[in-house]
Design a protein around this motif. Structure first.
Motif, short mmCIF file in Angstrom:
data_model
loop_
_atom_site.label_atom_id
_atom_site.label_comp_id
_atom_site.label_asym_id
_atom_site.label_seq_id
_atom_site.Cartn_x
_atom_site.Cartn_y
_atom_site.Cartn_z
N ARG A 60 0.82 -1.21 0.00
CA ARG A 60 0.00 0.00 0.00
C ARG A 60 0.85 1.26 0.00
O ARG A 60 0.59 2.19 -0.74
N GLU A 64 1.32 4.90 -5.82
CA GLU A 64 1.51 6.33 -6.05
C GLU A 64 0.16 7.01 -5.88
O GLU A 64 -0.68 6.95 -6.76
N PHE A 65 -0.03 7.61 -4.74
CA PHE A 65 -1.34 8.14 -4.41
C PHE A 65 -1.65 9.41 -5.21
O PHE A 65 -0.78 10.19 -5.53
N ARG A 66 -2.91 9.55 -5.51
CA ARG A 66 -3.41 10.67 -6.30
C ARG A 66 -4.84 10.94 -5.84
O ARG A 66 -5.47 10.05 -5.27
N PHE A 67 -5.33 12.11 -6.17
CA PHE A 67 -6.77 12.26 -6.11
C PHE A 67 -7.29 11.60 -7.38
O PHE A 67 -7.00 12.07 -8.48
N LYS A 68 -8.02 10.50 -7.24
CA LYS A 68 -8.47 9.86 -8.47
C LYS A 68 -9.90 9.37 -8.32
O LYS A 68 -10.41 9.23 -7.21
N ASP B 152 7.60 12.64 -2.80
CA ASP B 152 6.44 11.75 -2.69
C ASP B 152 5.16 12.57 -2.64
O ASP B 152 4.18 12.27 -3.32
N LEU B 155 4.61 14.84 -6.00
CA LEU B 155 4.24 14.06 -7.17
C LEU B 155 2.79 13.57 -7.06
O LEU B 155 2.12 13.37 -8.07
N ALA B 156 2.31 13.40 -5.83
CA ALA B 156 0.94 12.94 -5.65
C ALA B 156 -0.08 13.96 -6.15
O ALA B 156 -1.19 13.60 -6.52
N ILE B 157 0.33 15.22 -6.20
CA ILE B 157 -0.63 16.24 -6.64
C ILE B 157 -0.12 16.97 -7.88
O ILE B 157 -0.58 18.06 -8.20
N GLN B 158 0.80 16.35 -8.60
CA GLN B 158 1.43 17.05 -9.72
C GLN B 158 0.45 17.43 -10.82
O GLN B 158 0.70 18.35 -11.59
N GLU B 159 -0.67 16.73 -10.89
CA GLU B 159 -1.64 17.07 -11.95
C GLU B 159 -2.42 18.34 -11.63
O GLU B 159 -3.09 18.87 -12.50
N HIS B 160 -2.38 18.77 -10.38
CA HIS B 160 -3.25 19.88 -10.01
C HIS B 160 -2.56 21.22 -10.20
O HIS B 160 -2.25 21.94 -9.26
N TYR B 453 -7.58 6.47 -1.60
CA TYR B 453 -6.59 7.33 -2.24
C TYR B 453 -6.73 8.77 -1.77
O TYR B 453 -5.75 9.48 -1.57
N LYS B 456 -5.16 9.19 1.70
CA LYS B 456 -3.70 9.14 1.65
C LYS B 456 -3.14 10.41 1.02
O LYS B 456 -2.16 10.99 1.50
N THR B 457 -3.76 10.81 -0.07
CA THR B 457 -3.25 11.99 -0.78
C THR B 457 -3.42 13.24 0.08
O THR B 457 -2.54 14.10 0.13
N LEU B 458 -4.53 13.29 0.79
CA LEU B 458 -4.78 14.45 1.65
C LEU B 458 -3.69 14.54 2.73
O LEU B 458 -3.22 15.63 3.06
N VAL B 461 -0.78 16.13 1.13
CA VAL B 461 -0.98 17.57 0.96
C VAL B 461 -0.73 18.27 2.30
O VAL B 461 -0.05 19.30 2.36
#
Lengths: 378, 499
Positions: A60, A64-68, B152, B155-160, B453, B456-458, B461
């Protein structure tokens, strides 16, 4: 002609970047395994199965965590090889989409959690990195030595597989530096005279001597859980010793009211019934030490696992024998597997021995086997 | 140069002539023949030289394993720069290389002419090499673990990132801020004096607190109330940020959404060190560079496939070569079993357009469209039926076909392509509940987020913000707020106090 088009073919042999980060990823996988080690080593699929060499562990923390989007809650678009109609079932799990990475349209539903395949060897290496034989006295050596090859010489003749590249190159450079005609274009050449080989000598090698006395309670009071835990402990112990120490003997002793020596296979498979008299196996161990393993020449490590349900009248005798055992041994491990919360009488009796060489562990839960191993072998 | 290279150079130059003769307009191309290891490294990193991170190692391992097991094969990789770099796999046959070279020219034509690429820097190889070096330096200075955990999180929020920041009324002379930090330093240093704070009417606790921090750690503050000072420097497309925040301090409740989460962090995060801000801006710049490629995957691959077939037909091929070409081409456009092969969908779209339109009109489309508009404008009823496209979703434990109506299929595809397939997350405020928390909002467009997800992402952030971080979204039709603070995620339904 299109002069702005160039084709090149360089040497990319030293391009190692991918491997470097791959190694870092592997390190992280190992960290995850380490965190879960307590649970993993008691996993039946690893210990009990014969053929299975690896197990899958969810990673886990390496996803690679993302908002998805929640893929289970959204509409996907797919392509069929025939005309579809609403209501057609595509399957429970979807096969991996091909060439679909990076594009929203090619997204692959049914994506599994990221798992890493961990082989039994990986697990053993990580586990055993933390274990050792404690208080090992390396002066205790056998009279017979093993021969061991030692690379300690460089010669001009030898086996091609053992060629010493660095020295060979140095020779070649030296020779060509001495030569008169310094032809700039001439590339470095290696002649037969430049070759250097590593060679070895056989040396007598005195490995430190050690013996493990694995003692297990096989009485009727040892239930499935107790047997499973003690066997798990011994399973890893035996593998650890065989992997790390060349010259360690392991003797397997089983007991109920009486003790006897058994083969390794019997030790791991057979169960018996009857009451429990722990003193019997201590006595057996002491006799064995006296006849076969003089403490002056051997590092002795007795390890005993039981449910602690000893006949009350035997406790004082067990205590006396255990004191003797501790005296001749480097470390003694005593493990009690308890599913209830009361402490057994044998454990409280043995607690009177204050010698730090006696290491007492209580296991109440599956994942405590790891801690027990660390307590005894550290 | 050996004879084979000479031969390949001649072939590449010939094909370039043919392609240019047919109307393709591309930058100079440097082809480089590389072994599989190198090619798969570039594939995993997206660039020959990029900063180190384990996630690239993971991708590399996966791709390389697939290659080793003969499951998939990359024939080429093109870098969007001027001159363009194209990497060919060592061991490609000559016919394979001919096809690939034609394919490459069409990609470079697309990079050069498509509108969405007009703002990508053309020297990205060098820039990313410089980024890699910077990050390596940070590893030496601050330790690998610290740099890694920062990466880490980023990169998790690189699209934003706001990919359309160059469009709109705020877009002035300065284009996308390349190095937001650099031009800030000058103004930042002197901004943490108490007098400065008072002078500008710093009224919130947060600002003063940070000023205190700032004096200790010598980090220039980037507080919203420095707006006045910044305004004189003008020129970023984010002027609205300042205005809005100062508005709020004057008591107005006007809320505006900030699209660019990374930029917001660089500017306002109270929890980042200077070097960490730099890492955020590095990731942001690379993300801006890669995004056009993500949003033109289908149209670009389709274009290149359409053209390599066209070019190959112009070349004089032997019978064997023609056979080998057909085989490879059919592999490239092979429909995948469940997902959508972008090569196939793309080339089908271009082929259907080529029947109706002139070459000139096609060139115009490749200038103006991206995947989303391409599909919305040109995926026809006939094509949906010919390709057997359908919508499906999970019903109970099964994946089930739900719709085959062409408009529904088209609309669903379009929806999947919005924002590059990523949910739209905007920053709503940087002082949530008066405690300096970051408040994000997911602009829910019908599909819920993956909760595991999300949480975890939050948390990642939050690690970049320093104080608590919250995200508003909709779960099963009800608005929820997830908040991460003190190492824990809490989740509650949103009570509508005001709207």
């Amino acid at each position: 002609m299109a002069e702005d088009i160039i084709v090149n073919h360089d040497d990319w042999g030293l391009h190692r970047k991918g491997y470097l980060d791959q190694r870092r990823h592997k390190e992280k996988v190992e960290e995850v395994i380490k965190q879960q080690l307590g649970d993993l080593i008691v996993d039946e699929s690893i210990i009990l199965s014969d053929g299975k060499k690896s197990t899958k562990i969810p990673m886990r923390s390496l996803e690679e965590f993302r908002f998805k989007y929640d893929l289970n809650k959204k509409n996907h678009t797919g392509q069929g090889n025939k005309k579809m109609s609403p209501g057609d079932i595509l399957g429970r799990e979807l096969g991996k989409g091909k060439g679909s990475s990076g594009s929203g349209a090619g997204e692959n539903p049914g994506e599994d959690i990221y798992e890493a395949e961990v082989t039994y060897e990986d697990l053993a290496n990580i586990l055993f990195a933390e274990l050792k034989l404690p208080n090992l006295d390396d002066k205790k050596r056998p009279l017979i030595a093993h021969d061991r090859p030692e690379f300690n010489d460089v010669r001009k003749k030898g086996l091609m597989a053992n060629v010493d590249k660095k020295r060979t190159l140095l020779e070649s450079i030296k020779r060509q530096a001495l030569q008169e005609n310094k032809d700039k274009d001439k590339r470095l050449k290696i002649t037969p005279e430049d070759l250097r080989f590593k060679t070895w000598e056989t040396r007598p090698n005195f490995e430190t001597n050690a013996v493990i006395l694995a003692m297990m309670d096989t009485s009727g009071s040892m239930g499935q859980f107790e047997k499973y835990i003690s066997r798990t402990f011994f399973f890893w112990m035996v593998r650890f010793l065989r992997l790390k120490y060349e010259n360690v003997e392991i003797r397997f002793l089983a007991h109920h009211t009486e003790a006897k020596e058994v083969t390794e296979e019997e030790f791991f498979t057979r169960g018996e019934s009857g009451g429990t008299r722990c003193s019997s196996v201590y006595k057996y161990a002491l006799d064995l030490i006296e006849s076969d393993y003089p403490p002056a020449h051997f590092n002795i490590y007795p390890v005993h696992f039981t449910d602690g349900d000893n006949i009350g009248s035997d406790n004082s005798r067990a205590l006396t024998l255990m004191k003797n055992l501790v005296e001749v041994s480097r470390v003694v491990g005593y493990g009690e597997i308890l599913r209830t919360h009361y402490s057994s009488t044998l454990m409280s009796t043995l607690k009177r021995i204050t010698d730090p060489k006696l290491r007492l562990v209580t296991i109440r839960d599956r994942n405590e086997v790891y801690d027990a191993l660390k307590t005894v072998f550290s | 140069m050996d004879t084979e290279m000479v031969r390949l150079t001649t072939i590449a130059q010939n094909i370039a002539q043919v392609a240019r003769g047919m109307g393709l307009d591309f930058y100079p191309v440097n082809f480089e023949i590389v072994p599989a290891e190198a090619l798969y490294t570039f594939g995993a990193y997206g660039m020959p030289v990029r900063f180190a991170h384990w996630s690239f190692g993971k991708a590399f391992y996966r791709m390389k394993t697939q290659y080793d097991l003969n499951l998939s094969r990359i024939y080429e990789l093109v870098i969007n720069t001027n001159p363009a770099y194209a990497f060919l796999l060592e061991g490609n046959h000559l016919t394979q290389n001919k096809l690939v070279i034609g394919h490459v020219y069409a990609h470079v034509d697309f990079f050069k002419n498509n509108h969405y690429f007009s703002h990508t820097p053309k020297d990205m190889v060098e820039r990313m090499a410089a980024h890699a070096e910077k990050i390596r330096d940070y590893e030496c200075l601050y330790g690998r673990e610290k740099v890694e955990s920062t990466l880490d999180a980023v990169l998790a929020i690189q699209e934003h990132v706001d990919f359309r920041s160059h469009i709109g009324p705020d877009y002035k002379t300065d284009k996308t801020p390349k190095h937001p930090l650099k031009n800030k330093k000058t103004g930042g240093e002197n901004s943490c004096q108490g007098s400065n704070c008072q002078g500008q009417g710093c009224s919130t606790k947060r600002t003063c607190g940070s000023c205190g921090n700032c004096q200790q750690s010598k980090i220039p503050t980037r507080e919203p109330n420095k707006a006045a000072g910044r305004k004189s420097r003008n020129s970023t497309p984010y002027e609205d940020l300042w205005e809005d925040l100062s508005d709020k301090e004057h008591g107005t409740q006007a809320k505006q959404d900030y699209e660019d989460l990374l930029y917001y962090l660089i500017e306002f995060s109270p929890g980042l060190e200077e070097w960490q801000r730099d890492i955020v801006s590095i990731v942001r710049e690379e993300s801006l560079y890669f995004f056009p490629q993500i949003e033109t995957k289908i149209i670009n691959e389709g274009w290149a496939t359409f053209w390599h077939a066209k070019i190959m037909r112009e070349l004089e091929l032997t019978e064997n070569e023609a056979l080998e070409f057909s085989l490879m081409h059919s592999q490239v456009v092979q429909p995948s079993r469940m997902g959508l092969n972008p090569y196939y969908l793309g080339v089908k779209l271009w082929e259907s357009l080529a029947k109706k339109k002139s070459l000139e009109e096609l060139f115009e489309l490749r200038e103006t469209e991206n995947d989303l508009s391409f599909i919305r404008n040109h995926l026809s009823k006939e094509l949906v039926e010919e390709l057997n496209l359908f919508n499906f979703r999970k019903v109970g434990a099964h994946w089930q076909v739900t719709e085959i109506d062409w408009e529904k299929v088209r609309d669903n595809l379009v929806q999947q392509l919005v924002n590059g397939g990523n949910p739209r997350i905007v920053v709503q405020e940087g002082d949530y509940e008066g405690k300096g928390g970051l408040y994000l909002k997911h602009c829910h467009e019908g599909v819920d987020l993956d909760i595991v997800y999300l949480e975890k992402t939050l948390s990642l952030v939050q690690s970049l913000w320093g104080k608590s971080a919250a995200l508003e979204t909709v779960v099963d039709g009800k608005p929820h707020i997830f908040e991460f603070s003190d190492g824990l995620v809490s989740r509650r339904q949103k009570v509508n106090s005001f709207s």
